[in-house]
Design a protein around this motif. Structure first.
Motif, PDB file in Angstrom:
ATOM      1  N   VAL A   9     -71.388   0.250 -74.950  1.00 44.74           N
ATOM      2  CA  VAL A   9     -72.730   0.661 -75.354  1.00 44.74           C
ATOM      3  C   VAL A   9     -73.753  -0.142 -74.564  1.00 44.74           C
ATOM      4  N   GLU A  10     -74.996   0.326 -74.613  1.00 42.06           N
ATOM      5  CA  GLU A  10     -76.070  -0.382 -73.922  1.00 42.06           C
ATOM      6  C   GLU A  10     -76.396  -1.707 -74.620  1.00 42.06           C
ATOM      7  N   LEU A  11     -76.399  -1.702 -75.946  1.00 38.67           N
ATOM      8  CA  LEU A  11     -76.702  -2.915 -76.716  1.00 38.67           C
ATOM      9  C   LEU A  11     -75.676  -3.023 -77.835  1.00 38.67           C
ATOM     10  N   GLU A  12     -74.841  -4.070 -77.762  1.00 34.63           N
ATOM     11  CA  GLU A  12     -73.751  -4.208 -78.722  1.00 34.63           C
ATOM     12  C   GLU A  12     -74.280  -4.561 -80.109  1.00 34.63           C
ATOM     13  N   SER A  13     -73.454  -4.253 -81.095  1.00 30.25           N
ATOM     14  CA  SER A  13     -73.783  -4.652 -82.460  1.00 30.25           C
ATOM     15  C   SER A  13     -73.720  -6.166 -82.579  1.00 30.25           C
ATOM     16  N   ASP A  14     -74.455  -6.706 -83.530  1.00 30.39           N
ATOM     17  CA  ASP A  14     -74.537  -8.161 -83.665  1.00 30.39           C
ATOM     18  C   ASP A  14     -74.778  -8.509 -85.126  1.00 30.39           C
TER      19      ASP A  14
ATOM     20  N   GLY B  54     -80.992   4.949 -76.960  1.00 27.76           N
ATOM     21  CA  GLY B  54     -82.120   4.804 -77.867  1.00 27.76           C
ATOM     22  C   GLY B  54     -81.826   5.119 -79.321  1.00 27.76           C
ATOM     23  N   ARG B  55     -80.571   5.249 -79.717  1.00 25.84           N
ATOM     24  CA  ARG B  55     -80.247   5.544 -81.112  1.00 25.84           C
ATOM     25  C   ARG B  55     -79.077   4.691 -81.564  1.00 25.84           C
ATOM     26  N   GLN B  56     -78.972   4.504 -82.856  1.00 24.65           N
ATOM     27  CA  GLN B  56     -77.875   3.719 -83.421  1.00 24.65           C
ATOM     28  C   GLN B  56     -76.590   4.539 -83.401  1.00 24.65           C
ATOM     29  N   VAL B  57     -75.506   3.895 -82.957  1.00 20.94           N
ATOM     30  CA  VAL B  57     -74.231   4.594 -82.847  1.00 20.94           C
ATOM     31  C   VAL B  57     -73.131   3.759 -83.493  1.00 20.94           C
ATOM     32  N   LYS B  58     -71.996   4.413 -83.692  1.00 17.96           N
ATOM     33  CA  LYS B  58     -70.794   3.785 -84.233  1.00 17.96           C
ATOM     34  C   LYS B  58     -69.995   3.220 -83.066  1.00 17.96           C
ATOM     35  N   SER B  59     -69.599   1.930 -83.144  1.00 24.42           N
ATOM     36  CA  SER B  59     -68.971   1.296 -81.988  1.00 24.42           C
ATOM     37  C   SER B  59     -67.965   0.246 -82.430  1.00 24.42           C
ATOM     38  N   TYR B  60     -67.072  -0.103 -81.481  1.00 28.06           N
ATOM     39  CA  TYR B  60     -66.127  -1.198 -81.681  1.00 28.06           C
ATOM     40  C   TYR B  60     -66.824  -2.532 -81.399  1.00 28.06           C
TER      41      TYR B  60
END
Length: 277
Positions: free
Chosen positions: A178-183, A259-265
């Motif tokens: 992803v462009e910006l990982e979850s944190d 530009g949107r929130q997504v589901k990611s590993y």
């Protein structure tokens, strides 16, 4: 023509002597003066009729008197002048508000060294001090951390509107890149504070002096919920505790793609280290 008749004869008779006088030319020339007199008399009579008619017409107009024209005055409505439009200037943009300075306490990575070699500024802060203080790489004075969120940046009154980004992938698909990982909410400092409060060193691992890094893989959905938590590397004696800490961590900040929130590993390392006595 006989000589004795020439002196008394008409010019036409001399001209047409010995010729056919009944042909027509002789008659036309003979009656020319008569026809001209009649034409002039007819023209004079016609002019006389026109003149008399004009005189009679003028006399009749005089007897009838002057023609009176009925003229009405029209009153035009007064047209109000159009007032020029006064453009109202746009309101001035609000002044940019600086976020308040929040108290920060420096938190160093724990290291196993003798007690006499520990400097005062390198000692970890007490747990009571971390309740309402952010953790970082520097010490900073400020207000207590009570969940203050910095105001969003203004566009300077430009009124910029960002067009929505078209979704090109399925909503429920899980992203690996992803462009910006979850944190973790609050960043690295908040994550370190959470581990200090909740991480428990397994007793069996401590007795056997087992330490190392556990990499935990899990999924963060669009609302920040954590699922499918699994330890994928590291000592087996430490994996269960790492998985428990991740499951207890609550909601995370979702990853951003287009530009949107997504589901990611998400892969999160957790280090277990023993302090020698």
């Amino acid at each position: 023509m006989e000589p004795n008749k020439i002196l008394h004869a008409d010019l036409l008779d001399i001209l047409f002597d010995g010729r056919n006088k009944s042909y027509g030319a002789y008659d036309l020339r003979k009656t020319y003066n008569k026809r001209m007199t009649m034409a002039l008399a007819g023209a004079a009579a016609l002019l006389l009729v026109v003149f008399v008619g004009n005189v009679l017409a003028n006399s009749m107009k005089k007897n009838n008197g002057p023609i009176v024209m009925n003229v009405k005055d029209l009153q035009l409505d007064k047209v109000k002048p159009v007032e020029p439009l006064v453009e109202t200037p746009p309101p001035a943009p609000p002044p940019k508000q600086e976020p308040p300075r929040v108290e920060i306490r420096r938190f160093n990575t724990p290291q196993i060294i003798p007690d006499d070699q520990v400097k005062d500024d390198e000692k970890p802060p007490a747990m009571d001090e971390l309740e309402d203080t952010k953790i970082g790489n520097i010490n900073q004075e400020g207000i207590k951390d009570d969940g203050i969120v910095a105001p969003p940046e203004s566009d300077g009154g430009k009124g910029v509107v960002v067009a929505p980004v078209r979704e090109e992938t399925a909503v429920d698909s899980v992203f690996t890149k992803v462009e910006l990982e979850s944190d973790y909410p609050g960043g690295a400092g908040a994550w370190a504070r959470y581990l200090n409060k909740n991480l428990r060193y397994p007793q069996d691992a401590a007795d056997n002096e087992i330490q190392g890094m556990i990499v935990v893989q899990f999924i963060v959905d669009r609302e920040g919920a954590v699922s499918d938590v699994e330890a994928i590397s590291g000592p087996s004696e430490l994996r269960d505790e790492a998985v428990r800490v991740i499951k207890k961590s609550g909601k995370w900040t979702p990853a951003i793609q287009n530009g949107r929130q997504v589901k990611s590993y998400k892969k999160q390392p957790i280090t277990f280290k023993l302090l020698n006595e």
